[in-house]
Design a protein around this motif. Structure first.
Motif, PDB file in Angstrom:
ATOM      1  N   MET A   1       1.046  -1.060  -0.044  1.00 12.42           N
ATOM      2  CA  MET A   1      -0.561   0.269  -0.193  1.00 12.42           C
ATOM      3  C   MET A   1       0.985   0.798   0.311  1.00 12.42           C
ATOM      4  O   MET A   1       0.758   2.257  -0.449  1.00 12.42           O
ATOM      5  CB  MET A   1      -0.804   0.086   1.129  1.00 12.42           C
TER       6      MET A   1
ATOM      7  N   ILE B   1      -4.102  -2.996  -5.122  1.00  8.87           N
ATOM      8  CA  ILE B   1      -4.541  -1.490  -3.952  1.00  8.87           C
ATOM      9  C   ILE B   1      -4.601  -0.631  -4.623  1.00  8.87           C
ATOM     10  O   ILE B   1      -4.145   0.091  -5.164  1.00  8.87           O
ATOM     11  CB  ILE B   1      -2.543  -1.888  -3.613  1.00  8.87           C
TER      12      ILE B   1
ATOM     13  N   CYS C   1      -6.188   3.593   1.983  1.00  2.00           N
ATOM     14  CA  CYS C   1      -5.888   2.342   1.432  1.00  2.00           C
ATOM     15  C   CYS C   1      -6.598   1.127   1.229  1.00  2.00           C
ATOM     16  O   CYS C   1      -7.359   0.866   2.559  1.00  2.00           O
ATOM     17  CB  CYS C   1      -4.074   2.031   1.582  1.00  2.00           C
TER      18      CYS C   1
END
Length: 157
Positions: free
Chosen positions: A77, A120, A136
């Motif tokens: 992330m 992601i 995220c």
């Protein structure tokens, strides 16, 4: 096509692995993003991680049931967010180091295993000077695998 549609199409960008390696200093085995798609410079992007049984961490996590460690999901992330920041700051920022300052509201919902493609999604919440905060979300086949809010500082080496 409407003018708004044209603007949207023009702002989305894809970054391949070779360009990612120019932008952030991570390398195997710690480079955890294979491609970045749907990049809107300085705002958001989607990182793609193709999870393979050949990843070195699967030897010990766990041999009988390989699961991607949560801390590495969070790292993926942060790397995706780092690409967004570098894109916004421009070429002179390439290769600068990004350090975690905080990880908030981190939740793991579903194991990520070999054969998965983790997508992601990162979206900037705040960015001031050299400190950035992103929300995220990591998904596998549309199902939520993990989420977190990460704050990081970008520094010169």
């Amino acid at each position: 096509m409407s003018e708004a549609g044209e603007t949207s199409a023009q702002t989305l960008e894809t970054i391949d692995i070779m360009r990612i390696m120019q932008m952030i200093p991570h390398r195997y085995p710690m480079l955890l993003v294979d491609r970045v798609v749907d990049l809107i410079g300085g705002e958001s992007a989607t990182g793609i991680k193709n999870v393979s049984i050949n990843e070195p961490f699967f030897q010990g996590h766990f041999p009988s049931y390989p699961v991607m460690p949560g801390v590495l999901i969070v790292e993926a992330m942060a790397q995706t967010a780092g690409v967004v920041v570098i894109k916004m700051l421009g070429n002179e920022a390439e290769g600068r180091l990004v350090y975690f300052m905080s990880i908030e509201d981190c939740r793991f919902r579903k194991p990520v295993v070999p054969g998965d493609q983790m997508r992601i999604h990162v979206k900037k919440e705040r960015g001031r000077a050299n400190v950035w905060k992103f929300h995220c979300v990591a998904k596998v086949e549309g199902a939520l695998a993990a989420e977190a809010t990460v704050t990081a500082m970008i520094l010169d080496r």
